[in-house]
Design a protein around this motif. Structure first.
Motif, mmCIF file in Angstrom:
data_model
loop_
_atom_site.group_PDB
_atom_site.id
_atom_site.type_symbol
_atom_site.label_atom_id
_atom_site.label_comp_id
_atom_site.label_asym_id
_atom_site.label_seq_id
_atom_site.Cartn_x
_atom_site.Cartn_y
_atom_site.Cartn_z
ATOM 1 N N HIS A 170 1.032 -1.530 0.486
ATOM 2 C CA HIS A 170 0.044 -0.159 -0.387
ATOM 3 C C HIS A 170 0.692 0.996 0.010
ATOM 4 N N ILE A 171 2.477 1.628 -0.450
ATOM 5 C CA ILE A 171 3.262 2.372 0.247
ATOM 6 C C ILE A 171 4.274 1.865 -1.334
ATOM 7 N N GLU A 172 3.325 1.657 -1.940
ATOM 8 C CA GLU A 172 4.402 1.401 -3.020
ATOM 9 C C GLU A 172 4.885 2.234 -3.638
ATOM 10 N N ILE A 173 3.364 3.526 -4.340
ATOM 11 C CA ILE A 173 3.818 4.295 -4.889
ATOM 12 C C ILE A 173 4.688 5.843 -4.037
ATOM 13 N N ASP A 174 4.404 5.663 -2.880
ATOM 14 C CA ASP A 174 5.368 6.512 -2.565
ATOM 15 C C ASP A 174 6.854 6.230 -1.970
ATOM 16 N N CYS A 175 6.871 4.930 -2.719
ATOM 17 C CA CYS A 175 7.713 4.314 -2.761
ATOM 18 C C CYS A 175 8.546 4.539 -3.859
ATOM 19 N N HIS A 176 8.196 4.383 -5.116
ATOM 20 C CA HIS A 176 8.932 4.308 -6.584
ATOM 21 C C HIS A 176 8.823 6.198 -6.838
ATOM 22 N N PHE A 177 7.609 6.627 -6.194
ATOM 23 C CA PHE A 177 8.668 8.631 -6.211
ATOM 24 C C PHE A 177 10.425 8.873 -5.653
ATOM 25 N N ILE A 178 10.239 8.344 -4.351
ATOM 26 C CA ILE A 178 10.927 7.999 -3.765
ATOM 27 C C ILE A 178 12.478 8.226 -4.553
ATOM 28 N N ARG A 179 12.172 7.210 -5.165
ATOM 29 C CA ARG A 179 13.546 5.905 -5.747
ATOM 30 C C ARG A 179 13.954 6.919 -7.434
ATOM 31 N N HIS A 180 12.405 7.580 -8.226
ATOM 32 C CA HIS A 180 13.003 7.657 -9.350
ATOM 33 C C HIS A 180 14.052 8.991 -8.796
ATOM 34 N N HIS A 181 13.093 9.771 -8.359
ATOM 35 C CA HIS A 181 14.596 11.002 -7.613
ATOM 36 C C HIS A 181 15.580 10.355 -7.356
ATOM 37 N N LEU A 182 16.025 9.650 -6.601
ATOM 38 C CA LEU A 182 17.579 8.518 -6.403
ATOM 39 C C LEU A 182 18.313 8.780 -7.520
ATOM 40 N N VAL A 183 17.164 7.669 -8.243
ATOM 41 C CA VAL A 183 17.904 7.325 -9.465
ATOM 42 C C VAL A 183 18.309 8.266 -10.479
ATOM 43 N N GLN A 184 17.608 9.807 -10.768
ATOM 44 C CA GLN A 184 18.156 10.653 -11.344
ATOM 45 C C GLN A 184 19.354 11.870 -9.978
ATOM 46 N N SER A 185 19.600 10.823 -9.509
ATOM 47 C CA SER A 185 20.474 12.149 -8.261
ATOM 48 C C SER A 185 20.156 13.637 -7.909
#
Length: 226
Positions: A170-185
């Motif tokens: 149920h928290i997958e969307i927030d996790c993907h949002f954060i991880r996307h910007h982690l990958v983008q540095s």
């Protein structure tokens, strides 16, 4: 007209009771303080007095901005899981500093009840990330670009774990949002102890010693007007 009782402190006599009347609404005995319905009982009246005393005692407090401070953006994120005893909603707290100078902060109840501390932490991190992206854009627009990823300090180890299981879908969307910007540095997550977590002051009450220590780290100082 309705009447109700209120307690206050009188000189020399300690606690004494008086009657108040003439209030024009049928719920005039109720007040809202920081999002809670408060009846005119002693414990709540004393809490209001404590708030007013704090405001009076910090009239000349202000933030210190040093000309020698660096221009590196740092972010702090924290969540108090189910801290509100009325509706068990969690509180998100975050703050940003430019070098040693505090430039942005927030303390806000989350919109829905979090089912776990991990969920509350991810929601707080997602809100902090949104503000972080806006501040990076604003600083770049003011010719203060951030040439490296912004450190985002959080004190929950589960926030560093990208592995999903049945209890965290149920928290997958927030996790993907954060991880996307982690990958983008745009940011990188850093662990921090609770004693050094500056955002902790925006989520829950603290002892006097810890409260003053956090205020000092936030560069909040007292200075009398000239």
């Amino acid at each position: 007209m309705s009447s109700f009782r209120a307690f206050h402190f009188g000189r020399g006599s300690g606690l004494r009771e008086r009657h108040m009347a003439g209030l024009g609404t049928h719920r005039a005995g109720l007040r809202r303080v920081s999002g809670r319905d408060i009846c005119c009982a002693f414990v709540h009246y004393a809490a209001v007095l404590r708030i007013l005393r704090y405001i009076k005692g910090t009239l000349f407090h202000g933030l210190k901005f040093s000309s020698s401070s660096s221009l590196e953006l740092r972010a702090y994120s924290d969540a108090d899981w189910a801290g509100d005893q009325t509706d068990r909603r969690s509180t998100t707290g975050y703050c940003f500093s430019l070098g040693d100078s505090l430039i942005s902060w927030s303390s806000k109840k989350q919109n829905i009840v979090a089912r776990s501390s991990t969920e509350a932490e991810y929601r707080a991190l997602a809100d902090t990330t949104t503000q972080l992206l806006w501040l990076r854009w604003l600083l770049a627009d003011m010719d203060v670009p951030q040439h490296s990823s912004t450190p985002l300090y959080c004190d929950n180890q589960s926030s560093h774990n990208d592995v999903f299981h049945e209890r965290t879908k149920h928290i997958e969307i927030d996790c993907h949002f954060i991880r996307h910007h982690l990958v983008q540095s745009k940011l990188h997550l850093c662990s921090i102890s609770s004693a050094n977590q500056l955002a902790d002051i925006f989520t829950k009450p603290h002892s006097t010693m810890l409260f003053r220590d956090l205020l000092s780290k936030l560069q909040l100082t007292s200075s009398m007007p000239p």
